[in-house]
Scaffold this motif. Structure first.
Motif, PDB file in Angstrom:
ATOM      1  N   SER A   1      11.751   1.762  -2.191  1.00  0.00           N
ATOM      2  CA  SER A   1      10.464   1.114  -2.479  1.00  0.00           C
ATOM      3  C   SER A   1      10.929  -0.193  -3.134  1.00  0.00           C
ATOM      4  O   SER A   1      12.474   0.174  -3.237  1.00  0.00           O
TER       5      SER A   1
ATOM      6  N   HIS B   1       7.329   0.666   1.149  1.00  0.00           N
ATOM      7  CA  HIS B   1       7.833   2.431   0.400  1.00  0.00           C
ATOM      8  C   HIS B   1       7.439   3.890   1.834  1.00  0.00           C
ATOM      9  O   HIS B   1       7.281   3.107   2.674  1.00  0.00           O
TER      10      HIS B   1
ATOM     11  N   GLU C   1      -1.707   0.514   1.177  1.00  0.00           N
ATOM     12  CA  GLU C   1      -1.182   2.454   0.354  1.00  0.00           C
ATOM     13  C   GLU C   1      -0.358   1.627  -0.518  1.00  0.00           C
ATOM     14  O   GLU C   1       0.983   0.992  -0.735  1.00  0.00           O
ATOM     15  N   GLN C   2      -0.640   2.840  -1.477  1.00  0.00           N
ATOM     16  CA  GLN C   2      -0.233   2.100  -2.821  1.00  0.00           C
ATOM     17  C   GLN C   2      -0.197   3.416  -3.836  1.00  0.00           C
ATOM     18  O   GLN C   2      -0.873   4.483  -3.284  1.00  0.00           O
ATOM     19  N   ARG C   3       0.182   3.952  -4.740  1.00  0.00           N
ATOM     20  CA  ARG C   3      -0.164   4.371  -6.248  1.00  0.00           C
ATOM     21  C   ARG C   3      -1.033   3.866  -7.324  1.00  0.00           C
ATOM     22  O   ARG C   3      -0.214   2.814  -7.852  1.00  0.00           O
TER      23      ARG C   3
ATOM     24  N   SER D   1      -2.474   8.657  -8.581  1.00  0.00           N
ATOM     25  CA  SER D   1      -1.594   9.455  -7.723  1.00  0.00           C
ATOM     26  C   SER D   1      -0.536  10.649  -8.468  1.00  0.00           C
ATOM     27  O   SER D   1       0.118  10.590  -9.572  1.00  0.00           O
TER      28      SER D   1
ATOM     29  N   THR E   1      -0.319   9.413  -2.141  1.00  0.00           N
ATOM     30  CA  THR E   1      -0.405   7.753  -1.919  1.00  0.00           C
ATOM     31  C   THR E   1      -1.653   7.425  -1.329  1.00  0.00           C
ATOM     32  O   THR E   1      -2.310   8.278  -1.552  1.00  0.00           O
TER      33      THR E   1
ATOM     34  N   GLY F   1      -6.039   8.259   2.169  1.00  0.00           N
ATOM     35  CA  GLY F   1      -4.063   8.200   1.423  1.00  0.00           C
ATOM     36  C   GLY F   1      -3.628   9.295   1.984  1.00  0.00           C
ATOM     37  O   GLY F   1      -4.209   9.541   3.297  1.00  0.00           O
TER      38      GLY F   1
ATOM     39  N   GLN G   1      -0.431   8.854   6.588  1.00  0.00           N
ATOM     40  CA  GLN G   1      -1.324   8.039   5.666  1.00  0.00           C
ATOM     41  C   GLN G   1      -2.974   8.458   5.743  1.00  0.00           C
ATOM     42  O   GLN G   1      -3.845   7.933   5.393  1.00  0.00           O
TER      43      GLN G   1
END
Length: 450
Positions: free
Chosen positions: A86, A103, A155-157, A165, A174, A198, A206
């Motif tokens: 990341s 990431h 795109e993330q947590r 997440s 994600t 996600g 994704q």
């Protein structure tokens, strides 16, 4: 979202009546630059997971699902390596700062097979139901900061009680959408978000729908989840949290939580952890009729290296408490193999933590928990809803036993290297929907950062 609705605007308005209510200097004013404030991390993880699902006839196709029914069994075993890289940039200098987070995740099969992939937990499967030799996914999110308010898109947590997440297996989960976070209001951490899809933990793509945990996989899903809320920490020993969320054309969920710690001796602390959810169907109500209130209370006492906890959890509703994303359940009795969230269920938990640092080795910890649930009754469920496939009966009961030993290297060149070993057992009667399971999981993690 228009600028006038940001937390910064709220901060300015609040300051007119209550001086000092806001943070005096926003984080953006302290920015050193896009590159100067950037950092990276690489996490190496090896996981061995062995699940022996007892009473194979109760599988209903859940285990070894790609094999002919007559050949299915209750054995799942996987060994895999995960690499998680990341990168978080800083922000450009100025009134408004810009940056990017990225990431890249890779999962590699070390040992498994079609017959042992079973109810897959760690690895992605191919179209024939065999564990892939490897799988990967990469994502990024653009971000902009004004004072101490950040808007991130991509795109993330996420981490909050409505939409969180999970990172409890090989690779993290994600999600795709926008997230607004702010600490501009003094003593408040605020969030709002809107997500449309996600990647699950063992996904190699994704571009997937949002993950729903208990509704029938064949039921029509919602295309988006939105939420807003925050946490107040105006008193050091007390935090109060409130959130509201909406899963498109399925349900609305409201959350209230609090944590309070009270020193009772010079070395002993009593703590109270309360979580409450209320969910109600709305819109097209694709999951059927839902009117569910679920709450938990964990009371714990810590003395020296010892910590003892007693928890109670209650479900008031004819459907299980369901949630979107794997980590979005902050109930005290949500355990390793069961969430103890069945219709009408009441459950108790006894938990013990022991820091073995003084006795054996600094960084060594032991956790043991026993949870028992009863009173499960699915007879009042909407028969056209999305939960009848689970097969809840009347008089359901079950129990779970969890043991975990974890060691983290405290210093030296291997600082941060962690080993964990856990053994979990779950048993139930036929009126409870979840499977009888024995699990052994061993994991090794080694982080690198800069």
């Amino acid at each position: 979202m228009k600028t006038r609705y940001t937390a910064l605007a709220l901060c300015v308005l609040a300051s007119m009546t209550v001086p000092g209510v806001c943070v005096q200097a926003g984080e953006q004013q302290q920015s050193a630059g896009l590159v100067e404030d950037s950092h990276w991390q690489v996490l190496n993880r090896i996981v061995y997971d062995n699940r022996d699902y007892k009473n194979g006839g109760r599988s209903n196709g859940a285990r070894n699902a790609f094999k002919p029914r007559a050949e299915r069994n209750g054995y799942a075993e996987e060994l895999a390596y995960g690499l998680m890289a990341s990168f978080q940039s800083g922000f450009t200098q100025g009134t408004v700062g810009f940056g990017v987070d990225a990431h890249s995740y890779i999962g590699v099969k070390l040992d498994s097979g079609g017959g042992r992939a079973g109810k897959s937990r760690l690895l992605a499967l191919d179209k024939d139901g065999h564990a892939r030799d490897s799988f990967s996914r990469t994502g990024a999110a653009a971000k902009v900061r004004l004072s101490s308010t950040v808007l991130k898109y991509g795109e993330q947590r996420t981490k909050n009680p409505i939409f969180s997440s999970s990172d409890t297996r090989l690779l993290p989960e994600t999600t795709r959408g926008w997230l607004l976070t702010s600490s501009d209001l003094k003593d408040f951490a605020l969030q709002a978000g809107h997500f449309t899809g996600g990647a699950d933990r063992n996904s190699n793509s994704q571009n997937n729908d949002l993950v729903v945990n208990y509704a029938n996989p064949d039921a029509k899903k919602g295309n988006a989840l939105s939420f807003a809320g925050g946490t107040w920490k105006g008193i050091p020993a007390l935090s109060l949290t409130a959130y509201a969320g909406r899963y498109e054309d399925n349900w609305k969920t409201y959350y209230l939580g609090s944590y309070y710690s009270l020193p009772v001796t010079t070395t002993g602390t009593l703590a109270f952890d309360l979580n409450l959810y209320h969910s109600k169907d709305y819109g097209q109500a694709r999951a059927g009729e839902i009117d569910n209130t679920t709450w938990s209370l964990m009371v714990s006492y810590a003395q020296g290296n010892h910590k003892l906890g007693l928890g109670y959890q209650k479900v008031d509703g004819d459907t299980p408490f369901d949630y979107v994303n794997r980590g979005s359940i902050w109930l005290g009795n949500a355990m390793q193999l069961s969430d103890f969230n069945a219709p009408r269920e009441a459950s108790w938990q006894l938990k013990y933590d022991y820091d073995l640092g003084d006795l054996l080795l600094p960084g060594l910890n032991l956790t043991a928990a026993y949870t028992r649930g009863s009173g499960i009754d699915g007879s009042g469920m909407d028969q056209k809803g999305a939960y009848t496939w689970l097969g809840y009966g009347k008089g359901g009961k079950h129990w779970e036993r969890d043991l975990m030993l974890r060691y983290t290297v405290q210093d030296g060149k291997a600082k941060g290297l962690a080993f964990s070993l856990r053994h979990d057992v779950h048993r139930s009667n036929k009126a409870q929907a979840e499977l009888d399971t024995n699990q052994v999981r061993f994991a090794v993690e080694y982080p690198l950062g800069g």
